[in-house]
Design a protein around this motif. Structure first.
Motif, PDB file in Angstrom:
ATOM      1  N   LEU A  32       0.822  -1.213   0.000  1.00 20.75           N
ATOM      2  CA  LEU A  32       0.000   0.000   0.000  1.00 20.75           C
ATOM      3  C   LEU A  32       0.855   1.260   0.000  1.00 20.75           C
ATOM      4  CD1 LEU A  32      -2.859  -0.968   2.475  1.00 20.75           C
ATOM      5  CD2 LEU A  32      -2.948  -0.900  -0.013  1.00 20.75           C
ATOM      6  N   ALA A  33       2.019   1.202   0.619  1.00 15.23           N
ATOM      7  CA  ALA A  33       2.896   2.373   0.683  1.00 15.23           C
ATOM      8  C   ALA A  33       3.697   2.579  -0.593  1.00 15.23           C
ATOM      9  CB  ALA A  33       3.851   2.244   1.866  1.00 15.23           C
ATOM     10  N   ALA A  34       3.838   1.546  -1.412  1.00 19.18           N
ATOM     11  CA  ALA A  34       4.699   1.613  -2.596  1.00 19.18           C
ATOM     12  C   ALA A  34       4.315   2.748  -3.551  1.00 19.18           C
ATOM     13  CB  ALA A  34       4.695   0.274  -3.336  1.00 19.18           C
ATOM     14  N   GLY A  35       3.048   2.887  -3.861  1.00 16.73           N
ATOM     15  CA  GLY A  35       2.609   3.920  -4.801  1.00 16.73           C
ATOM     16  C   GLY A  35       2.841   5.330  -4.299  1.00 16.73           C
ATOM     17  N   PRO A  36       2.340   5.664  -3.093  1.00 19.33           N
ATOM     18  CA  PRO A  36       2.585   7.010  -2.578  1.00 19.33           C
ATOM     19  C   PRO A  36       4.074   7.337  -2.409  1.00 19.33           C
ATOM     20  CG  PRO A  36       0.760   6.007  -1.420  1.00 19.33           C
ATOM     21  CD  PRO A  36       1.347   4.941  -2.299  1.00 19.33           C
ATOM     22  N   LEU A  37       4.879   6.357  -2.010  1.00 20.98           N
ATOM     23  CA  LEU A  37       6.321   6.606  -1.880  1.00 20.98           C
ATOM     24  C   LEU A  37       6.961   6.848  -3.243  1.00 20.98           C
ATOM     25  CD1 LEU A  37       7.296   4.055   0.910  1.00 20.98           C
ATOM     26  CD2 LEU A  37       7.161   6.558   1.093  1.00 20.98           C
ATOM     27  N   ALA A  38       6.558   6.073  -4.238  1.00 21.16           N
ATOM     28  CA  ALA A  38       7.081   6.280  -5.593  1.00 21.16           C
ATOM     29  C   ALA A  38       6.683   7.654  -6.122  1.00 21.16           C
ATOM     30  CB  ALA A  38       6.576   5.182  -6.527  1.00 21.16           C
ATOM     31  N   TYR A  39       5.471   8.080  -5.811  1.00 13.10           N
ATOM     32  CA  TYR A  39       4.983   9.408  -6.199  1.00 13.10           C
ATOM     33  C   TYR A  39       5.896  10.485  -5.615  1.00 13.10           C
ATOM     34  CZ  TYR A  39       1.390  13.093  -6.711  1.00 13.10           C
ATOM     35  OH  TYR A  39       0.693  14.215  -7.041  1.00 13.10           O
ATOM     36  N   ARG A  40       6.203  10.347  -4.327  1.00  9.99           N
ATOM     37  CA  ARG A  40       7.064  11.334  -3.652  1.00  9.99           C
ATOM     38  C   ARG A  40       8.477  11.340  -4.229  1.00  9.99           C
ATOM     39  NH1 ARG A  40      10.553  12.255   0.550  1.00  9.99           N
ATOM     40  NH2 ARG A  40      10.114  14.089   1.813  1.00  9.99           N
ATOM     41  N   VAL A  41       9.055  10.155  -4.429  1.00 12.54           N
ATOM     42  CA  VAL A  41      10.409  10.061  -4.989  1.00 12.54           C
ATOM     43  C   VAL A  41      10.446  10.704  -6.368  1.00 12.54           C
ATOM     44  CG1 VAL A  41      12.138   8.439  -5.871  1.00 12.54           C
ATOM     45  CG2 VAL A  41      11.119   8.078  -3.618  1.00 12.54           C
ATOM     46  N   TRP A  42       9.440  10.414  -7.188  1.00 14.71           N
ATOM     47  CA  TRP A  42       9.392  10.998  -8.535  1.00 14.71           C
ATOM     48  C   TRP A  42       9.313  12.523  -8.445  1.00 14.71           C
ATOM     49  CZ3 TRP A  42       6.393  14.192 -11.489  1.00 14.71           C
ATOM     50  CH2 TRP A  42       6.645  14.198 -12.853  1.00 14.71           C
ATOM     51  N   ALA A  43       8.492  13.034  -7.533  1.00 12.29           N
ATOM     52  CA  ALA A  43       8.340  14.492  -7.383  1.00 12.29           C
ATOM     53  C   ALA A  43       9.660  15.155  -7.012  1.00 12.29           C
ATOM     54  CB  ALA A  43       7.279  14.801  -6.332  1.00 12.29           C
ATOM     55  N   ILE A  44      10.438  14.494  -6.167  1.00 15.39           N
ATOM     56  CA  ILE A  44      11.733  15.052  -5.749  1.00 15.39           C
ATOM     57  C   ILE A  44      12.743  14.974  -6.887  1.00 15.39           C
ATOM     58  CG2 ILE A  44      13.701  14.662  -4.208  1.00 15.39           C
ATOM     59  CD1 ILE A  44      11.563  13.802  -2.089  1.00 15.39           C
ATOM     60  N   GLU A  45      12.760  13.849  -7.594  1.00 17.89           N
ATOM     61  CA  GLU A  45      13.730  13.660  -8.676  1.00 17.89           C
ATOM     62  C   GLU A  45      13.368  14.412  -9.953  1.00 17.89           C
ATOM     63  OE1 GLU A  45      14.044   9.422  -9.142  1.00 17.89           O
ATOM     64  OE2 GLU A  45      15.223   9.190  -7.299  1.00 17.89           O
ATOM     65  N   HIS A  46      12.127  14.787 -10.120  1.00 19.09           N
ATOM     66  CA  HIS A  46      11.653  15.482 -11.328  1.00 19.09           C
ATOM     67  C   HIS A  46      10.913  16.767 -10.933  1.00 19.09           C
ATOM     68  CE1 HIS A  46      11.956  11.190 -12.434  1.00 19.09           C
ATOM     69  NE2 HIS A  46      12.395  11.659 -13.590  1.00 19.09           N
ATOM     70  N   ARG A  47      11.580  17.613 -10.186  1.00 19.64           N
ATOM     71  CA  ARG A  47      10.925  18.806  -9.632  1.00 19.64           C
ATOM     72  C   ARG A  47      10.297  19.700 -10.694  1.00 19.64           C
ATOM     73  NH1 ARG A  47      15.361  19.540  -5.083  1.00 19.64           N
ATOM     74  NH2 ARG A  47      14.238  18.414  -3.480  1.00 19.64           N
ATOM     75  N   ARG A  48      10.985  19.900 -11.789  1.00 17.58           N
ATOM     76  CA  ARG A  48      10.439  20.801 -12.817  1.00 17.58           C
ATOM     77  C   ARG A  48       9.182  20.211 -13.449  1.00 17.58           C
ATOM     78  NH1 ARG A  48      15.886  23.159 -15.687  1.00 17.58           N
ATOM     79  NH2 ARG A  48      16.451  24.473 -13.919  1.00 17.58           N
ATOM     80  N   GLN A  49       9.224  18.911 -13.730  1.00 16.60           N
ATOM     81  CA  GLN A  49       8.038  18.274 -14.302  1.00 16.60           C
ATOM     82  C   GLN A  49       6.894  18.278 -13.281  1.00 16.60           C
ATOM     83  OE1 GLN A  49      10.443  14.749 -15.602  1.00 16.60           O
ATOM     84  NE2 GLN A  49       8.883  14.710 -17.219  1.00 16.60           N
ATOM     85  N   PHE A  50       7.209  18.000 -12.023  1.00 15.77           N
ATOM     86  CA  PHE A  50       6.186  18.010 -10.980  1.00 15.77           C
ATOM     87  C   PHE A  50       5.544  19.392 -10.886  1.00 15.77           C
ATOM     88  CE2 PHE A  50       4.694  18.385  -6.585  1.00 15.77           C
ATOM     89  CZ  PHE A  50       3.924  17.238  -6.478  1.00 15.77           C
ATOM     90  N   ASN A  51       6.367  20.439 -10.862  1.00 15.10           N
ATOM     91  CA  ASN A  51       5.831  21.800 -10.816  1.00 15.10           C
ATOM     92  C   ASN A  51       4.996  22.112 -12.052  1.00 15.10           C
ATOM     93  OD1 ASN A  51       6.859  22.480  -8.328  1.00 15.10           O
ATOM     94  ND2 ASN A  51       8.777  23.252  -9.157  1.00 15.10           N
ATOM     95  N   LEU A  52       5.425  21.622 -13.198  1.00 16.63           N
ATOM     96  CA  LEU A  52       4.682  21.874 -14.433  1.00 16.63           C
ATOM     97  C   LEU A  52       3.281  21.276 -14.363  1.00 16.63           C
ATOM     98  CD1 LEU A  52       4.556  22.839 -17.400  1.00 16.63           C
ATOM     99  CD2 LEU A  52       5.467  20.592 -18.041  1.00 16.63           C
TER     100      LEU A  52
END
Length: 169
Positions: A32-52
């Motif tokens: 259950l934690a895998a998806g939300p954690l992956a979401y957070r990791v992606w947001a940190i590693e892809h800050r510009r795309q996340f902000n976009l």
């Protein structure tokens, strides 16, 4: 610009889907934690795309109301939602009826049932309309009681006996 937004959503969706695949053999809480954690990791590693895709408003650029960005955004949440769904078995309706409530009395606009992660107790519980009805039924029979100054519930002796008798738990 819309294509870049759609690609960003797709990249996030792929990260979440991959994380769920890697966690497939893990315990329930880890899955259950895998998806939300992956979401957070992606947001940190892809800050510009996340902000976009979530914050930046570009002047003069407006996505069409039913356009590709809507389905792309829905696609991001779909892998997470699938892992939180609860499939009801053939005994679900008789079990709910035994608590004094029929399935037809469940609120139609509320999601029926899903696993709701409760990080304060490090486990998931039954959420949605069915979870609320089951809790109401257990409380009305005095099978569970709220714990003072806590979000916890305690199983009463009557509840222990009732769950063993009616639900083989």
């Amino acid at each position: 610009m819309l294509e870049l937004i759609v690609q960003s959503y797709k990249s996030l969706e792929d990260s979440i889907t991959t994380a769920f695949g890697v966690s497939a053999g893990s315990g329930l809480e880890q899955r259950l934690a895998a998806g939300p954690l992956a979401y957070r990791v992606w947001a940190i590693e892809h800050r510009r795309q996340f902000n976009l895709i979530f914050f930046d408003q570009l002047g003069g650029c407006a996505a069409p109301p039913a356009g590709p960005t809507v389905s792309a955004q829905t696609g991001v949440l779909q892998p997470i939602a699938v892992h939180y769904e609860v499939q009801l078995g053939p005994n679900a309706e008789p079990a709910v009826i035994s608590l004094g409530v029929g399935m037809t009395s469940l609120p139609p606009r509320r999601k029926l049932a899903f696993l709701c992660p409760d990080w304060s107790h490090d486990r998931a519980h039954l959420g949605g309309a069915l979870g609320a009805v089951v809790m109401t039924g257990l409380l009305s029979r005095d099978w569970i009681r709220p714990v003072d100054r806590s979000r916890s519930l305690e199983l009463t002796p009557a509840g222990h006996e009732g769950l063993a008798t009616y639900f083989a738990v």
